[in-house]
Design an enzyme around this catalytic site. Structure first.
Site, PDB file in Angstrom:
ATOM      1  N   ASP A   1     -11.527  -0.967  -8.970  1.00 37.87           N
ATOM      2  CA  ASP A   1     -11.457   0.188  -9.879  1.00 37.87           C
ATOM      3  C   ASP A   1     -10.291   0.083 -10.859  1.00 37.87           C
ATOM      4  O   ASP A   1     -10.336   0.691 -11.927  1.00 37.87           O
ATOM      5  CB  ASP A   1     -11.304   1.491  -9.068  1.00 37.87           C
ATOM      6  CG  ASP A   1     -12.641   2.026  -8.562  1.00 37.87           C
ATOM      7  OD1 ASP A   1     -13.660   1.327  -8.718  1.00 37.87           O
ATOM      8  OD2 ASP A   1     -12.656   3.142  -8.020  1.00 37.87           O
TER       9      ASP A   1
ATOM     10  N   ARG B   1     -16.448   4.745   5.238  1.00 35.54           N
ATOM     11  CA  ARG B   1     -15.415   3.921   4.585  1.00 35.54           C
ATOM     12  C   ARG B   1     -14.299   3.557   5.554  1.00 35.54           C
ATOM     13  O   ARG B   1     -13.740   2.461   5.491  1.00 35.54           O
ATOM     14  CB  ARG B   1     -14.813   4.669   3.393  1.00 35.54           C
ATOM     15  CG  ARG B   1     -15.795   4.923   2.283  1.00 35.54           C
ATOM     16  CD  ARG B   1     -15.149   5.782   1.208  1.00 35.54           C
ATOM     17  NE  ARG B   1     -14.182   5.021   0.465  1.00 35.54           N
ATOM     18  CZ  ARG B   1     -14.376   4.554  -0.765  1.00 35.54           C
ATOM     19  NH1 ARG B   1     -15.506   4.793  -1.391  1.00 35.54           N
ATOM     20  NH2 ARG B   1     -13.449   3.863  -1.381  1.00 35.54           N
TER      21      ARG B   1
ATOM     22  N   TYR C   1     -27.440   9.580   2.833  1.00 36.85           N
ATOM     23  CA  TYR C   1     -27.804   8.381   3.584  1.00 36.85           C
ATOM     24  C   TYR C   1     -27.045   8.348   4.912  1.00 36.85           C
ATOM     25  O   TYR C   1     -26.007   9.000   5.060  1.00 36.85           O
ATOM     26  CB  TYR C   1     -27.552   7.113   2.752  1.00 36.85           C
ATOM     27  CG  TYR C   1     -26.154   6.941   2.192  1.00 36.85           C
ATOM     28  CD1 TYR C   1     -25.130   6.384   2.935  1.00 36.85           C
ATOM     29  CD2 TYR C   1     -25.867   7.331   0.882  1.00 36.85           C
ATOM     30  CE1 TYR C   1     -23.866   6.200   2.395  1.00 36.85           C
ATOM     31  CE2 TYR C   1     -24.602   7.157   0.336  1.00 36.85           C
ATOM     32  CZ  TYR C   1     -23.610   6.596   1.098  1.00 36.85           C
ATOM     33  OH  TYR C   1     -22.346   6.426   0.569  1.00 36.85           O
TER      34      TYR C   1
ATOM     35  N   GLU D   1       0.853  -1.190   0.000  1.00 31.67           N
ATOM     36  CA  GLU D   1       0.000   0.000   0.000  1.00 31.67           C
ATOM     37  C   GLU D   1       0.890   1.242   0.000  1.00 31.67           C
ATOM     38  O   GLU D   1       1.788   1.363   0.812  1.00 31.67           O
ATOM     39  CB  GLU D   1      -0.924  -0.026   1.226  1.00 31.67           C
ATOM     40  CG  GLU D   1      -1.632   1.274   1.547  1.00 31.67           C
ATOM     41  CD  GLU D   1      -2.480   1.868   0.406  1.00 31.67           C
ATOM     42  OE1 GLU D   1      -3.237   1.125  -0.250  1.00 31.67           O
ATOM     43  OE2 GLU D   1      -2.364   3.084   0.173  1.00 31.67           O
ATOM     44  N   GLN D   2       0.572   2.171  -0.910  1.00 36.17           N
ATOM     45  CA  GLN D   2       1.416   3.368  -1.045  1.00 36.17           C
ATOM     46  C   GLN D   2       1.353   4.306   0.159  1.00 36.17           C
ATOM     47  O   GLN D   2       2.307   5.001   0.466  1.00 36.17           O
ATOM     48  CB  GLN D   2       1.026   4.145  -2.305  1.00 36.17           C
ATOM     49  CG  GLN D   2      -0.370   4.748  -2.247  1.00 36.17           C
ATOM     50  CD  GLN D   2      -0.733   5.576  -3.483  1.00 36.17           C
ATOM     51  OE1 GLN D   2       0.068   5.693  -4.404  1.00 36.17           O
ATOM     52  NE2 GLN D   2      -1.925   6.120  -3.500  1.00 36.17           N
TER      53      GLN D   2
END
Ligand SMILES: Cc1cc2nc3c(=O)[nH]c(=O)nc-3n(C[C@H](O)[C@H](O)[C@H](O)COP(=O)(O)OP(=O)(O)OC[C@H]3O[C@@H](n4cnc5c(N)ncnc54)[C@H](O)[C@@H]3O)c2cc1C
Length: 403
Positions: A299, A112, A221, A38-39
């Site tokens: 993605d 998230r 939401y 992970e960067q």
């Protein structure tokens, strides 16, 4: 090109976002060794919401994370459509118990960061050293028998298989399909998070709401058991082309974009403390995600407009199916990757196309005047049409699809 056909034991994953961590967890549970590169220097996610429909909460359940859904997810009772000008409201579909009854799993809305943290903890529980931070994949070396990631600061890490889960600006994707040519959609997204207690009572309902209007729409939401409210506003006719989760605009510009919209929308915009602004890019779906011992997910493979709220859901599904395919064909990488693509390419392309189609629906000029709008909404969001647009997504069983 790497030699193919040998056993896979050690899987490298470039990118520790929601897709990369789901893949890591699913692979660890299938007995593979995993390294996530992970960067970012610390494990974190942006302050924004993500909606997960039953097809995706099923993945979490299968990975032993039902408790996370219960503890952190907001589980709305339904979805509503509202008209930009009058605020008139239509029930779109029931969620909550109806989702569980129909699809076996709930529809949940997360901050998230909560979901990301839970996935990272689950990975670390199984393999404490699996996630390596500050490791930015600069390029991929496929010349040897095993793929290798070349890191930005120098350094080279080899594995039996490399999975590019490095998001919309993927470096791994470049090695498979060449440099990407995303097209600016002419739309930008505003997003922000609001402490729900700052909103008037009638905006605190446990529902997902989709405001539609000519040239723009708003989604809001609840998150984190309802303590927070997520706001996303999409605007057409934009010249803002910075595709970044961290770029901010101003309250004034956000208000200006929604001039004339119902006061509930204005109230929410006023209550956001940081107005993030993101350019929406369009990319055509690609048919081939793999080359030798390198493949893609999330993605990196199929970036999509967020108009079906399925980008992260597809990334979760990809990760789970990839782990199943590799487990089913441990000695045969080409067979595993072609089973993975066969299960995933068409479905994710359909999401990309469906999301593009929703832009025209949500922003239709017929929504301009209230009378025409009512007719248009009742037609476009009629129960049979909604079922046709969403049922195939929600009923997908990631653990049963053939690999
Ligand atoms: C406004 C908006 C709202 C959305 N709402 C929803 C929703 O409600 N529901 C839904 O399902 N989806 C939604 N999406 C889509 C969803 O956010 C994405 O599809 C999802 O985040 C994709 O996950 P990923 O893991 O593939 O990529 P990412 O989340 O982008 O993660 C990629 C990871 O890779 C790391 N990385 C990048 N480059 C490198 C590199 N070179 N080397 C190493 N690491 C690298 C990044 O730091 C990051 O951690 C929304 C998107 C937008 C823009």
């Amino acid at each position: 090109m790497g030699v193919v056909g040998k056993n896979v034991e050690h899987v490298l994953i470039a990118g520790g976002g929601l897709g990369g961590l789901t893949a890591a967890l699913a692979l660890l549970r299938q007995g593979f060794r995993v390294t996530v590169l992970e960067q970012a220097p610390t494990l974190a996610e942006v302050g924004a919401g993500v909606q997960l429909s039953a097809n995706a909460t099923r993945v979490l359940g299968l990975l032993g994370l039902d408790g996370v859904v219960a503890a952190y997810g907001a589980q709305p009772t339904g979805k509503e459509i509202r008209l930009w000008s009058t605020g008139q409201t239509w029930q779109l579909f029931d969620l909550g118990a109806a989702s569980v009854q129909r699809y076996g799993h709930t529809y949940a809305m997360f901050h998230r960061a909560d979901l990301h943290k839970a996935l990272a903890e689950a990975v670390k529980d199984l393999a404490p050293d699996a996630i390596r931070l500050d490791c930015r994949c600069e390029s991929v070396d496929m010349s040897g028998p095993r793929p290798a990631v070349l890191l930005s600061g120098g350094g080279r890490i080899e594995g039996d298989l490399l999975v590019g889960a490095d998001g919309v600006h993927s470096r791994v994707r470049r090695t498979i399909v060449g440099a990407d040519q995303p097209v600016f959609s002419g739309m930008h997204a505003w997003r922000g998070v609001i402490p729900t207690k700052q909103l008037p009572e009638h905006l605190r309902k446990p529902a997902g709401v989709n405001w539609v209007g000519p040239g723009r729409h708003v989604i809001h939401y609840p998150l984190r058991r309802g303590e927070l409210t997520n706001f996303v506003g999409i605007v057409e006719g934009s010249n803002w082309n910075v595709e970044s989760w961290t770029q901010q605009g101003s309250l004034e510009d956000c208000l200006e974009d929604f001039t004339g919209w119902h006061e509930d929308v204005q109230t929410m915009i006023q209550a956001i403390d940081a107005h993030f602004k993101w350019a929406l890019m369009v990319r055509e779906p690609i048919e081939r995600w793999s080359s030798g011992r390198v493949t893609l997910l999330g993605d990196a493979a199929h970036p999509t407009l967020p108009f079906m709220a399925q980008g992260a859901a597809m990334a979760l599904e990809d990760g789970y199916v990839l782990a199943r395919a590799l487990a089913a064909h441990r000695d045969d990488v080409p067979a595993a990757l072609s089973a993975y693509e066969a299960a995933r390419v068409e479905r994710t392309a359909k999401v990309v196309r469906g999301s593009n189609g929703n832009a025209a629906r949500f922003h239709n000029p017929k929504l301009a005047d209230a009378q025409g709008a009512a007719q248009y909404i009742e037609d476009q969001w009629a129960a049979d049409k909604v079922r046709e647009r969403y049922e195939w997504l929600f009923e997908y069983k990631v653990d049963e699809v053939p690999v």
